[in-house]
Motif scaffolding. Sequence first.
Motif, mmCIF file in Angstrom:
data_model
loop_
_atom_site.group_PDB
_atom_site.id
_atom_site.type_symbol
_atom_site.label_atom_id
_atom_site.label_comp_id
_atom_site.label_asym_id
_atom_site.label_seq_id
_atom_site.Cartn_x
_atom_site.Cartn_y
_atom_site.Cartn_z
ATOM 1 N N GLN A 20 0.782 -1.158 -0.096
ATOM 2 C CA GLN A 20 0.006 0.092 -0.031
ATOM 3 C C GLN A 20 1.008 1.291 0.064
ATOM 4 O O GLN A 20 0.586 2.286 -0.688
ATOM 5 C CB GLN A 20 -0.663 0.019 1.417
ATOM 6 N N ALA A 24 0.029 3.137 -3.069
ATOM 7 C CA ALA A 24 -0.940 4.009 -2.746
ATOM 8 C C ALA A 24 -0.390 5.393 -2.659
ATOM 9 O O ALA A 24 -1.236 6.394 -2.733
ATOM 10 C CB ALA A 24 -2.031 3.784 -1.586
ATOM 11 N N ASP A 46 0.552 13.669 4.594
ATOM 12 C CA ASP A 46 -0.605 13.299 5.266
ATOM 13 C C ASP A 46 -0.422 11.992 5.940
ATOM 14 O O ASP A 46 -0.307 10.982 5.167
ATOM 15 C CB ASP A 46 -1.822 13.250 4.327
ATOM 16 N N SER A 48 -2.367 9.773 7.418
ATOM 17 C CA SER A 48 -3.182 9.006 7.434
ATOM 18 C C SER A 48 -3.155 8.219 6.065
ATOM 19 O O SER A 48 -3.708 7.264 5.732
ATOM 20 C CB SER A 48 -4.657 9.575 7.828
ATOM 21 N N SER A 49 -2.890 8.922 5.197
ATOM 22 C CA SER A 49 -3.068 8.430 3.717
ATOM 23 C C SER A 49 -1.760 8.160 3.080
ATOM 24 O O SER A 49 -1.649 7.788 1.795
ATOM 25 C CB SER A 49 -3.946 9.412 2.917
ATOM 26 N N ARG A 50 -0.453 8.718 3.642
ATOM 27 C CA ARG A 50 0.698 8.640 2.993
ATOM 28 C C ARG A 50 0.879 9.703 1.780
ATOM 29 O O ARG A 50 1.529 9.063 0.687
ATOM 30 C CB ARG A 50 1.035 7.196 2.940
ATOM 31 N N ASN A 51 -0.210 10.408 1.620
ATOM 32 C CA ASN A 51 0.002 11.383 0.236
ATOM 33 C C ASN A 51 0.863 12.526 0.707
ATOM 34 O O ASN A 51 1.039 13.007 1.844
ATOM 35 C CB ASN A 51 -1.364 11.839 0.001
ATOM 36 N N LEU A 64 -9.373 13.181 -0.868
ATOM 37 C CA LEU A 64 -7.998 13.212 -0.137
ATOM 38 C C LEU A 64 -8.509 13.074 1.258
ATOM 39 O O LEU A 64 -7.499 12.337 2.231
ATOM 40 C CB LEU A 64 -7.433 14.432 -0.434
#
Length: 937
Positions: A20, A24, A46, A48-51, A64
């Motif tokens: 992920q 991701a 981020d 929480s989302s690794r963005n 997002l």
Amino acid sequence: MLNLKRPSITQLCAVFAILQGVLAAQVCTQEGCIKGKSSSSMLYTDRSSRNYLTPGTYPLYDDLALSQSSLSAPLNQTTWRNGESITLTYPSRPAVFDQAVYRGSVQSFSGLDWRADEGWKSLYLPQDWYAVTGDGEVLWGPVVDAGQLPSGVKTRISKASSTVCDPPCSSGGLCIPSRSASNTAICQCRPGWAGSQCEQCAPGFFGSTCKACDAACTVCDGGLSGTGKCLGTAKDASACNCAHGTCTTSGDCTCSAGFSTNTTTSDKKCNTCIPGFFQTGTGNCRSCPAGCSTCRLKDGTANTAICTSCRPNLTLNTADPARCVSRGSCIDGQYWDTSTTSCSLCSPACSTCSGPSPSDCLSCAPPRMNLEGQCVGLDSKGVCDSSLASVQGVFIANNEIGKCDACPSGCTACNIPSFSSVSTFASLQCSACADGYLLENGKCVKRCSAGWFLPGSADRTGTCQQCSSTCAECQTTSTSCTRCPLGTTFALSGLCVPTCPSGTIGLNSTCTPCHPSCSTCSSPSSSSCLTCPSTLPVLRSGICTDHCPRSSYFDPTSKSCLGCDWTCASCSSAGDGSCTSCADGYVLQGGKCKSVQCGQGGFVHGSGACLGDFVDKEDKRWIAGPAVGAVLVLVAIGASWCIRKQRKRTREQSQAFREAMEQQGPGSEPAKRRLAMGMGVGKLFGKDRVWTGRSGGGEAGVAGRGEGERKRLRELLLPSHRARSAATAATGEKRGDIELAQTKYQEAFPLATPGRQSAYLNPPPPYDPTPSSSARASTVLSSNHLLPLSSSHFRPPSPSYSYSGSSTPLPTNATSTGPGPSRPYENARAHLLRTLQHHEDDVDLLSSSQQIDFSLPLIPAPPRAMTAAIAKGKEEEEREVYRPQLVPNWRAGERAAEGQGTDEEEVRRLERFETRLSELWPDMGSQKRERIGEGWV
């Protein structure tokens, strides 16, 4: 270590998490995202989302799904939430990076002394910030790649500042915007500088650079035009933490007259006035007016007191300033007694009083003076005798208030020469000074006044001397002028000169230097420059600065700012190849601003780069490998896990089935269901077919089998992988033997029809005790089981065959047109029929673990074809169309079956027949039952 044989849930989750993280991760702007990761310190992460997010404004509830608490920024950027959106800001301070596109190690702005040596690869400058790289040379905006700057541009940064401050800061400070959303800024002064624009030296600093004065000096010649020479003592009372007093040899503090220590107001000693005194604007303690218990300094005055409380039998009046007066009207020498509401006599020592005691005197009868309610005597110089009062220090008579007053705070001893009843307090003369004070003409001062100087140096105290008449002011000596007498001369370096040199201005008979930011000036102010130095070459509105406006550059020839090429946002010189920054949508390439098509993600506004530039190039190269590898690892783990789980389940089911078979026998219902399920022959027996042995006794037939047969039955029902592999290998090894057997069989049985190239011979049908057994046997054997034989070897000696092209199967007693076969063949046929009848119960066991090469012409067809034909329904059996086949004349065989005699020759021929069959099937003698059970005839 990952266990591929038995992966745990934790290991699977870890692999999924890695996958992920690789697949991701996205680098996003407000317009879109690109798959990948970024090591740029400019981006938000981020958690929480690794963005990775570029600065900008994002909706809170889009794909997002941002959360302000999960965002982090390496450069301590701030986030602002406004309703349904969140704003991610760029860094508010400059930073340089050792890799392009804001990657690598970071050197963030650290304040006034921030510098950056050559070698950086990218530079971020917030909006309205600039970086000075040389005299008149500056950089604006973000620099994505220093290698794309024009040749000759310097990269060593000596200063960075903002342009928001108005008026601009002088050379003594930097303009630093606030970190809040409001666009406000202040001038942050360098050490030694002061003022709203950092335009002057702070106290204790001197010269054009505001250097610090000598620490061993309480007062120095400070300021931009100061010399830094010591004008006071080397030490003062602060050495023993004394506010007003003198330090003793033991380090204690002796308070000046009128002072005491109040620990509730300050930690310094001798910090407040004693009761009945107040502190004046000059820092001295003076006595309160008569009748006042306490008083304070009136606002806006230097020495006027206001009574705040009164002695007994007195009250405050409403006058301004307020005073304490008697409640009744009495003559001098009397006071109003509130208890009797009448006047009473004062003490003989008092002229006026508030009570009968000598300590209640408000004023004393001459020649005495009131000191803290006591009438004390005076000497010839007006010094009060303080031995009768509970105070320390020297007090002097003050005829104006009729009380003894304290010497000034800097004086440790004072007097009034030729004191009389008409002497004024202002005629007081100090004869000794406290630590840190200089004695000058009867006064204690911190520094010598104009026209006086301190010769040499002074330790704790000293005495000022008067300057020569040739100097209005002097230092060190009486003739070293710092200001000349009013006239046509100006003091310069201790002398009086007629004119002042360049860089100075004649002011108050002194050549005063211009402000350090100016080369020449009209006044010492920083905003009165006429020309500028090379370090601050740009003159704007009387102020010399180090930069031109953003869209222009400094031209050394004209000493002015000229506009950049229209393609540049900022530049270092004229021409389109001298750009140092570009507008949004353009990128800097070799000093030129070129339009760029960024593709996915678009241009990142305010960064000078496309979104794709923020994605790590290494990540683009290797992300596919790990991603595919991770997928393959997951597939391998999942497949391994499923296979092992299925094998374990199969072993458990096989074990249970084997145990059931051993207990119930191979003819039980579980065995038949297993056989039907494994072979797909559910229609072979029908719903009511009963397993029968050779004796026809149902289960009794199974029970009558030997242990070897039951074991073989179990092997047929549950063939193992090892058995199948061994059988396949054995088949391959016997290929040559089979070909040899084929040749011998054809020589022994030369069956052929003259004129035909090939023929097919059906194997004998299985035995069926019903009258239509022959028909059933013919029905279940489809044309797929016909064995091709060479016509050259298919020549029977005597029997003749008729070719039947009919699709209807012939009965067993059908006759042919030619002569019947001889008795040996009839006996062979009868023997085969008996063999089939003997093994009728094994026809059900049509599962074989051996893999046979069916390309050989004499090898029987695989049992699957037979099974498929048998599995057809009754209607399909009736409609089955048989291929044309050679049908022998069975009449002679029927006679042999009826028992009509056999001779010795026929027996030998039958033995040769069985011998040749054994050569074809070597194991037929010992394993006939097994072969027939596997579907062979």
